[in-house]
Write a protein that holds these residues in place. Sequence first.
Motif, PDB file in Angstrom:
ATOM      1  N   ARG A  85       0.818  -1.214   0.000  1.00 55.79           N
ATOM      2  CA  ARG A  85       0.000   0.000   0.000  1.00 55.79           C
ATOM      3  C   ARG A  85       0.849   1.260   0.000  1.00 55.79           C
ATOM      4  N   ALA A  86       2.120   1.136   0.440  1.00 59.47           N
ATOM      5  CA  ALA A  86       3.022   2.287   0.465  1.00 59.47           C
ATOM      6  C   ALA A  86       3.830   2.404  -0.813  1.00 59.47           C
ATOM      7  N   ALA A  87       3.556   1.530  -1.781  1.00 58.48           N
ATOM      8  CA  ALA A  87       4.248   1.581  -3.073  1.00 58.48           C
ATOM      9  C   ALA A  87       3.312   2.029  -4.184  1.00 58.48           C
ATOM     10  N   LEU A  88       2.220   2.707  -3.832  1.00 59.76           N
ATOM     11  CA  LEU A  88       1.218   3.072  -4.840  1.00 59.76           C
ATOM     12  C   LEU A  88       1.787   3.976  -5.918  1.00 59.76           C
ATOM     13  N   GLY A  89       2.667   4.909  -5.543  1.00 61.22           N
ATOM     14  CA  GLY A  89       3.247   5.782  -6.563  1.00 61.22           C
ATOM     15  C   GLY A  89       3.976   4.990  -7.623  1.00 61.22           C
ATOM     16  N   TYR A  90       4.709   3.980  -7.195  1.00 59.11           N
ATOM     17  CA  TYR A  90       5.385   3.110  -8.156  1.00 59.11           C
ATOM     18  C   TYR A  90       4.379   2.329  -8.996  1.00 59.11           C
ATOM     19  N   SER A  91       3.452   1.626  -8.326  1.00 62.70           N
ATOM     20  CA  SER A  91       2.570   0.715  -9.062  1.00 62.70           C
ATOM     21  C   SER A  91       1.603   1.459  -9.978  1.00 62.70           C
ATOM     22  N   LEU A  92       1.038   2.575  -9.523  1.00 63.27           N
ATOM     23  CA  LEU A  92       0.110   3.337 -10.357  1.00 63.27           C
ATOM     24  C   LEU A  92       0.829   3.913 -11.576  1.00 63.27           C
ATOM     25  N   PHE A  93       1.930   4.602 -11.342  1.00 69.37           N
ATOM     26  CA  PHE A  93       2.562   5.293 -12.465  1.00 69.37           C
ATOM     27  C   PHE A  93       3.343   4.327 -13.354  1.00 69.37           C
ATOM     28  N   ALA A  94       3.767   3.188 -12.801  1.00 67.49           N
ATOM     29  CA  ALA A  94       4.327   2.157 -13.672  1.00 67.49           C
ATOM     30  C   ALA A  94       3.250   1.607 -14.596  1.00 67.49           C
ATOM     31  N   ALA A  95       2.032   1.403 -14.072  1.00 64.15           N
ATOM     32  CA  ALA A  95       0.934   0.926 -14.917  1.00 64.15           C
ATOM     33  C   ALA A  95       0.589   1.949 -15.996  1.00 64.15           C
ATOM     34  N   ILE A  96       0.612   3.221 -15.640  1.00 63.65           N
ATOM     35  CA  ILE A  96       0.397   4.272 -16.633  1.00 63.65           C
ATOM     36  C   ILE A  96       1.472   4.186 -17.715  1.00 63.65           C
ATOM     37  N   GLY A  97       2.727   4.022 -17.300  1.00 62.56           N
ATOM     38  CA  GLY A  97       3.812   3.914 -18.271  1.00 62.56           C
ATOM     39  C   GLY A  97       3.683   2.688 -19.158  1.00 62.56           C
ATOM     40  N   ILE A  98       3.241   1.561 -18.592  1.00 68.49           N
ATOM     41  CA  ILE A  98       3.051   0.338 -19.372  1.00 68.49           C
ATOM     42  C   ILE A  98       2.000   0.546 -20.455  1.00 68.49           C
ATOM     43  N   LEU A  99       0.878   1.151 -20.095  1.00 73.62           N
ATOM     44  CA  LEU A  99      -0.182   1.378 -21.084  1.00 73.62           C
ATOM     45  C   LEU A  99       0.246   2.407 -22.126  1.00 73.62           C
ATOM     46  N   GLU A 100       1.004   3.409 -21.696  1.00 73.05           N
ATOM     47  CA  GLU A 100       1.513   4.375 -22.671  1.00 73.05           C
ATOM     48  C   GLU A 100       2.456   3.685 -23.658  1.00 73.05           C
ATOM     49  N   ALA A 101       3.358   2.858 -23.150  1.00 74.18           N
ATOM     50  CA  ALA A 101       4.311   2.160 -24.019  1.00 74.18           C
ATOM     51  C   ALA A 101       3.601   1.209 -24.985  1.00 74.18           C
ATOM     52  N   ALA A 102       2.438   0.706 -24.578  1.00 74.98           N
ATOM     53  CA  ALA A 102       1.664  -0.180 -25.442  1.00 74.98           C
ATOM     54  C   ALA A 102       0.803   0.583 -26.439  1.00 74.98           C
ATOM     55  N   GLY A 103       0.847   1.915 -26.395  1.00 73.86           N
ATOM     56  CA  GLY A 103       0.071   2.727 -27.327  1.00 73.86           C
ATOM     57  C   GLY A 103      -1.367   2.930 -26.935  1.00 73.86           C
ATOM     58  N   LEU A 104      -1.701   2.679 -25.649  1.00 78.06           N
ATOM     59  CA  LEU A 104      -3.089   2.763 -25.201  1.00 78.06           C
ATOM     60  C   LEU A 104      -3.375   4.024 -24.401  1.00 78.06           C
ATOM     61  N   LEU A 105      -2.353   4.788 -24.073  1.00 76.97           N
ATOM     62  CA  LEU A 105      -2.507   6.089 -23.441  1.00 76.97           C
ATOM     63  C   LEU A 105      -1.634   7.084 -24.197  1.00 76.97           C
ATOM     64  N   PRO A 106      -2.023   8.353 -24.200  1.00 70.45           N
ATOM     65  CA  PRO A 106      -1.154   9.365 -24.805  1.00 70.45           C
ATOM     66  C   PRO A 106       0.070   9.599 -23.935  1.00 70.45           C
ATOM     67  N   GLU A 107       0.989  10.414 -24.385  1.00 69.76           N
ATOM     68  CA  GLU A 107       2.176  10.760 -23.601  1.00 69.76           C
ATOM     69  C   GLU A 107       1.728  11.453 -22.312  1.00 69.76           C
ATOM     70  N   MET A 108       2.171  10.926 -21.154  1.00 70.70           N
ATOM     71  CA  MET A 108       1.619  11.333 -19.859  1.00 70.70           C
ATOM     72  C   MET A 108       2.612  12.112 -19.004  1.00 70.70           C
ATOM     73  N   GLN A 109       3.703  12.603 -19.576  1.00 79.59           N
ATOM     74  CA  GLN A 109       4.694  13.302 -18.764  1.00 79.59           C
ATOM     75  C   GLN A 109       4.105  14.545 -18.103  1.00 79.59           C
ATOM     76  N   ALA A 110       3.276  15.301 -18.819  1.00 81.39           N
ATOM     77  CA  ALA A 110       2.703  16.516 -18.219  1.00 81.39           C
ATOM     78  C   ALA A 110       1.815  16.193 -17.019  1.00 81.39           C
ATOM     79  N   PRO A 111       0.862  15.230 -17.117  1.00 85.75           N
ATOM     80  CA  PRO A 111       0.090  14.861 -15.918  1.00 85.75           C
ATOM     81  C   PRO A 111       0.958  14.328 -14.785  1.00 85.75           C
ATOM     82  N   VAL A 112       2.052  13.647 -15.121  1.00 87.98           N
ATOM     83  CA  VAL A 112       2.971  13.169 -14.089  1.00 87.98           C
ATOM     84  C   VAL A 112       3.557  14.359 -13.326  1.00 87.98           C
ATOM     85  N   GLU A 113       4.013  15.362 -14.030  1.00 90.27           N
ATOM     86  CA  GLU A 113       4.603  16.527 -13.376  1.00 90.27           C
ATOM     87  C   GLU A 113       3.563  17.301 -12.570  1.00 90.27           C
ATOM     88  N   GLN A 114       2.338  17.400 -13.092  1.00 93.92           N
ATOM     89  CA  GLN A 114       1.256  18.038 -12.334  1.00 93.92           C
ATOM     90  C   GLN A 114       0.973  17.279 -11.049  1.00 93.92           C
TER      91      GLN A 114
END
Length: 377
Positions: A173-202
């Motif tokens: 439960r204390a690794a949510l930042g890793y697991s959530l944003f890694a999942a975002i990165g996985i879907l982005e790399a698979a072409g299923l999400l747009p480039e998410m760097q701006a939401p990451v920085e926000q």
Amino acid sequence: MAQSRAAGEAGGLTPAALEEIRQRLDDPAAVARLDPYGMLRLIDGLTEQIQAGYDIGRRAAADPPKGGWRSVVIAGMGGSAIGGDLVGAIAADFSPVPVAVARDYRIPAYVDGHTLFVASSYSGNTEETLAAQEQAQKAGARIVALTSGGRLGDLAAQKGWPTARLPSGLPPRAALGYSLFAAIGILEAAGLLPEMQAPVEQSIRAVEAVRQRCAMARSLKDNPAKQEALELVDRVPIVYGSSGIGASVAYRWKCQFNENSKHPAYWTSLPELDHNEVVGWEAPPPSAARLLRILMLEVGDESPRMERRFEATRRILEGRASSMVTLRGEGEGHLARALSVLHLGDYVTFYLAIAKGVDPTPVRFIDRLKAELATMR
């Protein structure tokens, strides 16, 4: 945020007991004694996890099958599944294919060679996730491992699956930042999400702002998380969120009350609760209502109609529980605002554990269940 109640307002607490809790919440030595495993340090570290997790996920690219993706399934349990809930809500606005979360030994029948299957187990040893992964492999799904190691990490290395390898040694439960944003990165790399760097920085900026407001060094009178913890020390939270990512945030609050605070909590989301649960407040047992506090979470992406529904629901529920508070997301962008509400819940549930005098890190009943299940094989 409501201010802390005056001494004597708590249902079963004396003014002297309340004063003792207030002092404990502002006493670094007392907090350190009750938090020997450093859960507060891990909560403070969410900011650093976000960019790192996103970068880890983007490196775990799965090649799309001929004909493209048709579905995504993220398999996980507990703290390893909540990231899937959140990314599924995010993907609903972008992904051309559905994203589902599987919390079970079994997988949906539609999993096949056109499925991106993310096996998410922080420890790598979650038996439900390993069973689901085995079925996904037999179904021909393209598997990505999201883990810190364990059996899943070993299997991924043997099979050559793309792997988002997370730092080890944390409660899931204390690794949510890793697991959530890694999942975002996985879907982005698979072409299923747009480039998410701006939401990451926000999100980093919004989470950092919450950390500053809720830091241990901020006293009770200036700390919204400590104030809310004091409100809940002898009450049961009922957490209401909106649909989509708001529902996932509300569920995260509920789970954090359970695991961090060792405290019962209940949750549901609008608009569904307005078609059933709201009626349960019409004639609640007075003794129960005095123990309940309603937390209305608005993450910042609610439509005008949903905002009106929140307001109408608040008017109907006013005075039905002991108290009610509305907590709203802050920051730039939907994901950032949702993360700000979620992170506030991390601090509230930590300080509630301290207020109750319990260590927030161990999850003894979960460990006991695992031990008992192991004897049944």
